[in-house]
Design a protein around this motif. Structure first.
Motif, mmCIF file in Angstrom:
data_model
loop_
_atom_site.group_PDB
_atom_site.id
_atom_site.type_symbol
_atom_site.label_atom_id
_atom_site.label_comp_id
_atom_site.label_asym_id
_atom_site.label_seq_id
_atom_site.Cartn_x
_atom_site.Cartn_y
_atom_site.Cartn_z
ATOM 1 N N SER A 3 0.936 3.607 -3.332
ATOM 2 C CA SER A 3 0.413 4.965 -3.177
ATOM 3 C C SER A 3 1.356 6.015 -3.781
ATOM 4 C CB SER A 3 0.151 5.282 -1.705
ATOM 5 O OG SER A 3 1.372 5.422 -0.997
ATOM 6 N N THR A 9 0.818 -1.220 0.000
ATOM 7 C CA THR A 9 0.000 0.000 0.000
ATOM 8 C C THR A 9 0.850 1.267 0.000
ATOM 9 O OG1 THR A 9 -0.294 -0.124 2.400
ATOM 10 C CG2 THR A 9 -2.015 -1.101 1.031
ATOM 11 N N GLY A 17 -9.061 -4.450 -1.950
ATOM 12 C CA GLY A 17 -9.538 -3.725 -0.778
ATOM 13 C C GLY A 17 -8.469 -3.218 0.159
ATOM 14 N N TYR A 18 -7.208 -3.240 -0.255
ATOM 15 C CA TYR A 18 -6.140 -2.718 0.591
ATOM 16 C C TYR A 18 -6.048 -1.200 0.529
ATOM 17 C CZ TYR A 18 -4.626 -7.585 0.480
ATOM 18 O OH TYR A 18 -4.578 -8.944 0.562
ATOM 19 N N MET A 19 -6.562 -0.623 -0.571
ATOM 20 C CA MET A 19 -6.556 0.828 -0.770
ATOM 21 C C MET A 19 -7.872 1.208 -1.421
ATOM 22 S SD MET A 19 -2.795 1.306 -2.545
ATOM 23 C CE MET A 19 -2.848 3.089 -2.520
ATOM 24 N N ASP A 20 -8.287 2.460 -1.217
ATOM 25 C CA ASP A 20 -9.430 2.929 -1.985
ATOM 26 C C ASP A 20 -8.900 3.599 -3.243
ATOM 27 O OD1 ASP A 20 -8.875 5.669 -1.562
ATOM 28 O OD2 ASP A 20 -10.134 5.752 0.211
ATOM 29 N N PRO A 21 -9.754 3.851 -4.235
ATOM 30 C CA PRO A 21 -9.279 4.416 -5.494
ATOM 31 C C PRO A 21 -8.568 5.763 -5.367
ATOM 32 C CG PRO A 21 -11.447 3.515 -5.795
ATOM 33 C CD PRO A 21 -11.158 3.464 -4.326
ATOM 34 N N GLY A 57 -6.780 1.023 3.033
ATOM 35 C CA GLY A 57 -8.044 0.473 3.516
ATOM 36 C C GLY A 57 -7.922 -0.110 4.894
ATOM 37 N N SER A 80 -5.833 6.049 -0.490
ATOM 38 C CA SER A 80 -5.642 5.885 0.945
ATOM 39 C C SER A 80 -5.741 4.412 1.310
ATOM 40 C CB SER A 80 -6.657 6.710 1.744
ATOM 41 O OG SER A 80 -7.968 6.255 1.494
ATOM 42 N N VAL A 83 -6.255 -1.865 -4.931
ATOM 43 C CA VAL A 83 -7.624 -1.342 -4.936
ATOM 44 C C VAL A 83 -8.614 -2.492 -5.104
ATOM 45 C CG1 VAL A 83 -9.273 0.093 -6.216
ATOM 46 C CG2 VAL A 83 -6.987 0.975 -5.706
ATOM 47 N N GLU A 84 -8.348 -3.375 -6.066
ATOM 48 C CA GLU A 84 -9.245 -4.515 -6.314
ATOM 49 C C GLU A 84 -9.423 -5.392 -5.074
ATOM 50 O OE1 GLU A 84 -7.968 -5.126 -11.015
ATOM 51 O OE2 GLU A 84 -7.254 -6.534 -9.514
#
Length: 96
Positions: free
Chosen positions: A36, A32, A86-90, A95, A93, A83-84
């Motif tokens: 990022s 992440t 669920g570790y990060m949002d689009p 998750g 940031s 993102v797919e």
């Protein structure tokens, strides 16, 4: 009736197998932070580990994605996977 209640939806979602590989907590953190946009040196510093250790975690993440037939070679590929899964949002940031 036709509408689903939240219990039915929750059961249906629980029945869906996870798409992503099983990542350790450190692998998730490395993924992440790197996905990022942070440089590897900053990722290592934030995690309190050496840069070579951070690179090794990222190497493991990539290997696990390849093994799950969802290869991620570039930083953008890793971002998409994070993102797919669920570790990060689009927006980038981290998750839950």
């Amino acid at each position: 009736m036709g509408a689903f209640d939240s219990v039915e939806i929750a059961r249906a979602l629980d029945a869906v197998p996870d798409l992503g590989p099983k990542l350790s907590e450190r692998e998730k953190q490395t993924l992440t932070l790197y996905a990022s946009g942070l440089p590897m040196k900053v990722v290592a510093r934030q995690l309190g580990i050496g840069i070579e250790t951070a690179r090794e975690y990222l190497k493991r993440v990539k290997a696990k994605y390849r093994a799950s037939d969802r290869a991620a070679y570039t930083r953008m590929d890793l971002y998409r996977r994070a993102v797919e899964d669920g570790y990060m949002d689009p927006a980038g940031s981290v998750g839950p």
